[in-house]
Design a protein around this motif. Structure first.
Motif, PDB file in Angstrom:
ATOM      1  N   GLY A 255      -6.951  16.428  -8.090  1.00 36.38           N
ATOM      2  CA  GLY A 255      -8.113  16.953  -8.803  1.00 36.38           C
ATOM      3  C   GLY A 255      -8.377  18.403  -8.469  1.00 36.38           C
ATOM      4  N   PHE A 256      -8.123  18.775  -7.224  1.00 35.80           N
ATOM      5  CA  PHE A 256      -8.323  20.167  -6.800  1.00 35.80           C
ATOM      6  C   PHE A 256      -7.408  21.100  -7.581  1.00 35.80           C
ATOM      7  CE2 PHE A 256      -7.334  23.788  -4.029  1.00 35.80           C
ATOM      8  CZ  PHE A 256      -8.615  24.249  -3.755  1.00 35.80           C
ATOM      9  N   GLN A 257      -6.180  20.641  -7.859  1.00 38.92           N
ATOM     10  CA  GLN A 257      -5.241  21.467  -8.612  1.00 38.92           C
ATOM     11  C   GLN A 257      -5.535  21.437 -10.110  1.00 38.92           C
ATOM     12  OE1 GLN A 257      -1.072  20.944  -7.877  1.00 38.92           O
ATOM     13  NE2 GLN A 257      -1.289  20.894  -5.660  1.00 38.92           N
ATOM     14  N   GLY A 258      -5.986  20.282 -10.600  1.00 34.38           N
ATOM     15  CA  GLY A 258      -6.179  20.138 -12.032  1.00 34.38           C
ATOM     16  C   GLY A 258      -7.530  20.591 -12.552  1.00 34.38           C
ATOM     17  N   LEU A 259      -8.512  20.757 -11.659  1.00 35.48           N
ATOM     18  CA  LEU A 259      -9.867  21.084 -12.093  1.00 35.48           C
ATOM     19  C   LEU A 259     -10.021  22.485 -12.690  1.00 35.48           C
ATOM     20  CD1 LEU A 259     -12.706  19.943 -12.284  1.00 35.48           C
ATOM     21  CD2 LEU A 259     -13.147  20.796  -9.968  1.00 35.48           C
ATOM     22  N   PRO A 260      -9.447  23.547 -12.105  1.00 38.59           N
ATOM     23  CA  PRO A 260      -9.652  24.890 -12.661  1.00 38.59           C
ATOM     24  C   PRO A 260      -9.299  25.029 -14.147  1.00 38.59           C
ATOM     25  CG  PRO A 260      -8.722  25.062 -10.476  1.00 38.59           C
ATOM     26  CD  PRO A 260      -8.690  23.606 -10.831  1.00 38.59           C
ATOM     27  N   PRO A 261      -8.132  24.518 -14.611  1.00 43.55           N
ATOM     28  CA  PRO A 261      -7.857  24.630 -16.057  1.00 43.55           C
ATOM     29  C   PRO A 261      -8.880  23.899 -16.915  1.00 43.55           C
ATOM     30  CG  PRO A 261      -5.852  24.103 -14.849  1.00 43.55           C
ATOM     31  CD  PRO A 261      -6.981  23.949 -13.890  1.00 43.55           C
ATOM     32  N   LEU A 262      -9.385  22.764 -16.426  1.00 44.49           N
ATOM     33  CA  LEU A 262     -10.393  22.028 -17.187  1.00 44.49           C
ATOM     34  C   LEU A 262     -11.703  22.804 -17.251  1.00 44.49           C
ATOM     35  CD1 LEU A 262      -9.770  18.368 -15.943  1.00 44.49           C
ATOM     36  CD2 LEU A 262      -9.221  19.334 -18.177  1.00 44.49           C
TER      37      LEU A 262
ATOM     38  N   GLN B 164       0.845  -1.187   0.000  1.00 43.62           N
ATOM     39  CA  GLN B 164       0.000   0.000   0.000  1.00 43.62           C
ATOM     40  C   GLN B 164       0.883   1.242   0.000  1.00 43.62           C
ATOM     41  OE1 GLN B 164      -3.419   0.072  -0.005  1.00 43.62           O
ATOM     42  NE2 GLN B 164      -3.549  -2.168  -0.044  1.00 43.62           N
ATOM     43  N   SER B 165       0.358   2.338  -0.550  1.00 36.51           N
ATOM     44  CA  SER B 165       1.091   3.599  -0.520  1.00 36.51           C
ATOM     45  C   SER B 165       0.983   4.221   0.868  1.00 36.51           C
ATOM     46  CB  SER B 165       0.532   4.565  -1.565  1.00 36.51           C
ATOM     47  OG  SER B 165      -0.831   4.844  -1.298  1.00 36.51           O
ATOM     48  N   PHE B 166       1.973   5.038   1.210  1.00 38.09           N
ATOM     49  CA  PHE B 166       1.956   5.690   2.517  1.00 38.09           C
ATOM     50  C   PHE B 166       0.815   6.699   2.602  1.00 38.09           C
ATOM     51  CE2 PHE B 166       3.533   9.352   5.106  1.00 38.09           C
ATOM     52  CZ  PHE B 166       3.421   8.747   6.345  1.00 38.09           C
ATOM     53  N   GLU B 167       0.629   7.477   1.533  1.00 41.21           N
ATOM     54  CA  GLU B 167      -0.462   8.434   1.475  1.00 41.21           C
ATOM     55  C   GLU B 167      -1.731   7.738   1.000  1.00 41.21           C
ATOM     56  OE1 GLU B 167      -0.373  11.446   2.486  1.00 41.21           O
ATOM     57  OE2 GLU B 167       1.788  11.789   2.727  1.00 41.21           O
ATOM     58  N   SER B 168      -2.865   8.187   1.518  1.00 39.52           N
ATOM     59  CA  SER B 168      -4.143   7.624   1.094  1.00 39.52           C
ATOM     60  C   SER B 168      -4.374   7.918  -0.385  1.00 39.52           C
ATOM     61  CB  SER B 168      -5.281   8.226   1.922  1.00 39.52           C
ATOM     62  OG  SER B 168      -6.531   7.960   1.315  1.00 39.52           O
ATOM     63  N   PRO B 169      -4.610   6.900  -1.226  1.00 39.54           N
ATOM     64  CA  PRO B 169      -4.884   7.145  -2.655  1.00 39.54           C
ATOM     65  C   PRO B 169      -6.068   8.085  -2.866  1.00 39.54           C
ATOM     66  CG  PRO B 169      -4.465   4.818  -2.274  1.00 39.54           C
ATOM     67  CD  PRO B 169      -4.559   5.459  -0.923  1.00 39.54           C
ATOM     68  N   LEU B 170      -7.073   7.998  -1.988  1.00 37.83           N
ATOM     69  CA  LEU B 170      -8.235   8.871  -2.118  1.00 37.83           C
ATOM     70  C   LEU B 170      -7.839  10.321  -1.860  1.00 37.83           C
ATOM     71  CD1 LEU B 170     -11.280   9.079  -2.589  1.00 37.83           C
ATOM     72  CD2 LEU B 170     -11.612   8.752  -0.122  1.00 37.83           C
ATOM     73  N   SER B 171      -7.032  10.556  -0.829  1.00 39.59           N
ATOM     74  CA  SER B 171      -6.584  11.919  -0.519  1.00 39.59           C
ATOM     75  C   SER B 171      -5.732  12.489  -1.644  1.00 39.59           C
ATOM     76  CB  SER B 171      -5.782  11.930   0.791  1.00 39.59           C
ATOM     77  OG  SER B 171      -6.581  11.517   1.879  1.00 39.59           O
ATOM     78  N   VAL B 172      -4.842  11.658  -2.187  1.00 38.90           N
ATOM     79  CA  VAL B 172      -3.970  12.109  -3.275  1.00 38.90           C
ATOM     80  C   VAL B 172      -4.793  12.447  -4.514  1.00 38.90           C
ATOM     81  CG1 VAL B 172      -2.135  11.406  -4.861  1.00 38.90           C
ATOM     82  CG2 VAL B 172      -1.968  10.836  -2.440  1.00 38.90           C
ATOM     83  N   THR B 173      -5.787  11.605  -4.811  1.00 38.92           N
ATOM     84  CA  THR B 173      -6.625  11.831  -5.989  1.00 38.92           C
ATOM     85  C   THR B 173      -7.412  13.130  -5.868  1.00 38.92           C
ATOM     86  OG1 THR B 173      -6.848   9.448  -6.322  1.00 38.92           O
ATOM     87  CG2 THR B 173      -8.449  10.854  -7.423  1.00 38.92           C
ATOM     88  N   ILE B 174      -7.997  13.355  -4.695  1.00 40.16           N
ATOM     89  CA  ILE B 174      -8.790  14.570  -4.485  1.00 40.16           C
ATOM     90  C   ILE B 174      -7.897  15.805  -4.532  1.00 40.16           C
ATOM     91  CG2 ILE B 174     -10.171  15.834  -2.801  1.00 40.16           C
ATOM     92  CD1 ILE B 174     -11.345  13.160  -1.918  1.00 40.16           C
ATOM     93  N   ALA B 175      -6.708  15.719  -3.919  1.00 40.64           N
ATOM     94  CA  ALA B 175      -5.796  16.858  -3.922  1.00 40.64           C
ATOM     95  C   ALA B 175      -5.319  17.175  -5.340  1.00 40.64           C
ATOM     96  CB  ALA B 175      -4.599  16.573  -3.016  1.00 40.64           C
TER      97      ALA B 175
END
Length: 388
Positions: free
Chosen positions: A284-291, A271-282
């Motif tokens: 997405g938070f950065q990538g969503l505005p340009p989209l 398993q990864s040290f960081e939560s995959p769900l937390s990483v995905t949401i974070a």
């Protein structure tokens, strides 16, 4: 996302609020001084002076009306505060687009995988009851619950460490010592060092020395300087806080080792040290505005956008380095980033190009070509695919 406009708007609101509060407090303080002064004049009657209470109260009323311009407060600082407060929500609405569904595309998700990620996040955070409830509601198979037992063991170890009990952690690290060594981890030594300091702080020098000989001396060949430091601590038994090695008593040491244990535990579980769900949401938070900005351009082609396999134009979605988990190769010929369909290829001269560039330059392998880096003649059949 640029949050500076939101911060500036918030700072303006807090500034106006402080000014309004300060002005109001000044008026209240002046009113209190006028009232106290009038009370002192009225109390003077007890000393034999004649006092006209009616005139005193009349004078107080006049002063309060003059020194407490409530209307001016409402028209001045309070009005400015209300204006700043009314503008702040507008800035929030401008910066945060509430309708993020505009950037949604019709992508088939594996519901089982998504449920595993969500349940794993709950278990990873120690929210076992919530995770169980989610699994029951999602009707997931028992295989998902296996993750619970693994993280449950990890949290039992961490809870014991919070209570300064290292036995579960030492047992786990000893049982997995070979795997930890393969990963280059010295977690077992760190745990033994913490235990040594606990014994020494208890005042038992002989027990501490025995512990070093039994558990820490095997690490002497690779960690000699650390063991030297521990042996010097024996001279300060029971008063380590007064020694040059008082930093060994810092609670931060326990936090660092607990984090290292968590990292290694997750690593051995696959398993990864960081939560995959937390990483995905974070991410997405950065990538969503340009989209979302791109969607304003594609507003008239909504259905076409949702069916596209690839964006018609490059969208500058830049994520931080914390979201880069593997190497990225950009072909020097095509200037395109490598993909699974267009992987990087190692040529016989040890230079690298993408597969499509090699196919194009070799006419799909029908002839040799010159390497763009060096004058070597390259046979496409001798190129090897690289895996990052």
């Amino acid at each position: 996302m640029d949050l500076n406009p939101i911060k500036d708007a918030f700072d303006r609101v807090t500034k106006k609020q402080k000014m309004s509060g300060s002005k109001t407090q000044e008026v209240v303080d002046q009113m209190m001084r006028d009232i106290e002064k009038s009370l002192e004049i009225m109390k003077a009657e007890q000393s034999g002076s004649e006092v006209d209470f009616k005139s005193v109260l009349g004078e107080l009323k006049k002063k309060l009306q003059e020194s407490a311009p409530v209307g001016q407060i409402e028209e001045g600082t309070q009005k400015e505060l209300n204006i700043a407060l009314s503008k702040y929500p507008k800035q929030l609405e401008k910066s945060f687009n509430p309708d993020i569904s505009k950037a949604y595309r019709n992508i088939d998700f594996d519901a089982h995988t998504v449920n595993q990620v969500i349940a794993g996040h709950f278990y990873r955070q120690g929210l076992f009851d919530v995770g169980d409830c989610f699994i029951n509601e999602a009707k997931e198979p028992e295989s998902t619950a296996d993750m619970k037992s693994l993280f449950s063991e990890m949290y039992l170890i961490l809870e014991a460490m919070k209570n300064r009990n290292l036995e579960p952690a030492l047992n786990w690290a000893a049982a997995n010592s070979n795997k930890l060594k393969e990963n280059g981890s010295d977690l077992l030594l760190k745990l033994h060092c913490l235990q040594f300091v606990e014994i020494l702080q208890g005042g038992s020098r002989s027990k501490a020395l025995s512990y070093v000989r039994t558990h820490i001396s095997p690490f002497g060949s690779s960690h000699f300087s650390e063991i030297q430091k521990l042996m010097s601590c024996l001279l300060w038994s029971g008063r380590l806080h007064q020694s040059p090695y008082s930093d060994l008593l810092s609670p931060t040491n326990w936090n660092v080792v607990a984090e290292d244990l968590t990292r290694q535990f997750c690593n051995l579980m696959g398993q990864s040290f960081e939560s995959p769900l937390s990483v995905t949401i974070a991410a997405g938070f950065q990538g969503l505005p340009p989209l979302l900005k791109f969607m304003t351009v594609m507003a008239g082609k909504k259905h076409e956008w949702r069916s596209m396999k690839q964006l018609p134009v490059p969208v500058p979605v830049e994520l931080g380095r914390e979201f880069q988990f593997h190497s990225i190769f950009v072909c020097p010929v095509s200037k395109e980033q490598s993909t699974e369909d267009n992987p990087p290829m190692l040529m016989s001269c040890s230079h690298v190009l993408c597969k499509q560039s090699i196919d194009k330059m070799s006419k799909n392998g029908s002839k040799t070509f010159k390497c763009p880096y060096c004058p070597s003649d390259i046979e496409s059949t001798q190129c090897k695919q690289l895996h990052f």
